[in-house]
Design a protein around this motif. Structure first.
Motif, PDB file in Angstrom:
ATOM      1  N   GLY A 126      76.925  53.600   5.263  1.00  0.00           N
ATOM      2  CA  GLY A 126      75.757  53.219   4.472  1.00  0.00           C
ATOM      3  C   GLY A 126      74.457  53.185   5.254  1.00  0.00           C
ATOM      4  N   ASP A 127      73.611  52.203   4.899  1.00  0.00           N
ATOM      5  CA  ASP A 127      72.276  52.089   5.499  1.00  0.00           C
ATOM      6  C   ASP A 127      72.350  51.856   7.003  1.00  0.00           C
ATOM      7  OD1 ASP A 127      71.176  52.441   3.019  1.00  0.00           O
ATOM      8  OD2 ASP A 127      70.814  50.314   2.652  1.00  0.00           O
ATOM      9  N   ALA A 128      73.362  51.115   7.439  1.00  0.00           N
ATOM     10  CA  ALA A 128      73.500  50.852   8.873  1.00  0.00           C
ATOM     11  C   ALA A 128      73.742  52.146   9.645  1.00  0.00           C
ATOM     12  CB  ALA A 128      74.650  49.876   9.118  1.00  0.00           C
ATOM     13  N   ALA A 129      74.548  53.038   9.057  1.00  0.00           N
ATOM     14  CA  ALA A 129      74.826  54.319   9.703  1.00  0.00           C
ATOM     15  C   ALA A 129      73.572  55.182   9.757  1.00  0.00           C
ATOM     16  CB  ALA A 129      75.941  55.048   8.966  1.00  0.00           C
ATOM     17  N   ILE A 130      72.813  55.187   8.645  1.00  0.00           N
ATOM     18  CA  ILE A 130      71.600  56.003   8.585  1.00  0.00           C
ATOM     19  C   ILE A 130      70.569  55.515   9.602  1.00  0.00           C
ATOM     20  CG2 ILE A 130      69.655  56.673   7.122  1.00  0.00           C
ATOM     21  CD1 ILE A 130      71.556  56.551   4.742  1.00  0.00           C
ATOM     22  N   LYS A 131      70.383  54.197   9.675  1.00  0.00           N
ATOM     23  CA  LYS A 131      69.419  53.632  10.623  1.00  0.00           C
ATOM     24  C   LYS A 131      69.830  53.939  12.063  1.00  0.00           C
ATOM     25  CE  LYS A 131      67.248  49.301  12.061  1.00  0.00           C
ATOM     26  NZ  LYS A 131      67.164  47.828  11.831  1.00  0.00           N
ATOM     27  N   THR A 191      80.612  57.923  18.871  1.00  0.00           N
ATOM     28  CA  THR A 191      81.766  57.086  18.582  1.00  0.00           C
ATOM     29  C   THR A 191      81.336  55.856  17.799  1.00  0.00           C
ATOM     30  OG1 THR A 191      82.993  57.826  20.532  1.00  0.00           O
ATOM     31  CG2 THR A 191      83.625  55.722  19.588  1.00  0.00           C
ATOM     32  N   ASN A 192      80.235  55.226  18.229  1.00  0.00           N
ATOM     33  CA  ASN A 192      79.721  54.060  17.515  1.00  0.00           C
ATOM     34  C   ASN A 192      79.301  54.429  16.093  1.00  0.00           C
ATOM     35  OD1 ASN A 192      80.105  52.596  19.860  1.00  0.00           O
ATOM     36  ND2 ASN A 192      77.951  52.669  20.476  1.00  0.00           N
ATOM     37  N   LEU A 193      78.647  55.583  15.944  1.00  0.00           N
ATOM     38  CA  LEU A 193      78.176  56.009  14.627  1.00  0.00           C
ATOM     39  C   LEU A 193      79.333  56.262  13.663  1.00  0.00           C
ATOM     40  CD1 LEU A 193      75.303  58.466  15.611  1.00  0.00           C
ATOM     41  CD2 LEU A 193      75.044  56.395  14.256  1.00  0.00           C
TER      42      LEU A 193
END
Length: 228
Positions: free
Chosen positions: A174-179, A167-169
């Motif tokens: 962008g980069d925040a999602a990938i990390k 849910t958080n993902l």
């Protein structure tokens, strides 16, 4: 195992993101009531991801018929899913799993006349790969995997954690999602490996077949979803 987990969690993020697009924003009070189950809780079959439909070699007629089936099933189950937030917290998790299992079972029953035998078998495998912890809650799969009473008890904790993480993902880009996704993968791999013993992992690999690499799509685009 790492390759398998990558595909599984990517698929779930895509499904959750797609569900978020296809539903009205959830009331904050309702979201609070639904703690312990995904915020984008309404089932959205994974054939709606282009990678899956292409892998299964679905033709246009099959996709149209599956879309009609999905619309019918979602209409049939919507009121039951909407009522989850009104249930006592102690009953909510079990009812969610029951509804989700019923939806998937009845959807697959209708899809049998649309898929050919090879497509049907592979779809089962991809469905399990897309969300392994939810798959472990299915009574039939629990028997095949020979889950212990202790594992069944601990499954709630694993599902709560996985649902919260995905849910958080689905809210990131962008980069925040990938990390965040990379961190999630690492922890999820540890949890799955710890949850299943070696014999169960072997059975699970046999059941799910070749690992499928769901391509990450930050936009959550689902081209096979009919326009609203």
């Amino acid at each position: 195992m790492r390759k398998y987990l990558l595909g599984s969690s990517l698929a779930l993020v895509l499904v959750l993101s797609a569900n978020a697009q296809n539903q009205n924003p959830q009331n904050p009070n309702q979201a609070q009531k639904n703690q312990g189950i995904p915020s984008q809780q309404f089932p959205n079959p994974i054939y709606r991801m282009n990678d899956v439909s292409q892998s299964l070699k679905l033709n246009e007629d099959q996709i149209n018929r599956l879309n009609q089936l999905t619309t019918k099933m979602q209409t049939q189950f919507r009121s039951d899913f909407d009522k989850l937030g009104t249930l006592p917290e102690k009953d909510r998790f079990g009812k969610y799993n029951e509804l989700n299992t019923r939806f998937q079972t009845e959807w697959m029953s209708g899809a049998r006349d649309i898929f050919n035998e090879q497509q049907l078998n592979r779809y089962h495998q991809l469905q399990w790969q897309s969300d392994p912890f939810s798959a472990f809650s299915n009574p039939d799969l629990q028997k095949k995997l020979n889950l212990t009473d202790e594992q069944r008890t601990k499954l709630r904790e694993q599902m709560d954690w996985s649902n919260q993480q995905t849910t958080n993902l689905s809210k990131l880009q962008g980069d925040a999602a990938i990390k965040a996704h990379t961190e999630f993968l690492r922890e999820r791999q540890n949890r799955v490996n710890q949850f299943l013993n070696q014999d169960q992992q072997r059975i699970w690999r046999e059941m799910t077949g070749d690992p499928f690499e769901f391509r990450f799509n930050a936009s959550g685009s689902t081209p096979n979803t009919p326009k609203q």
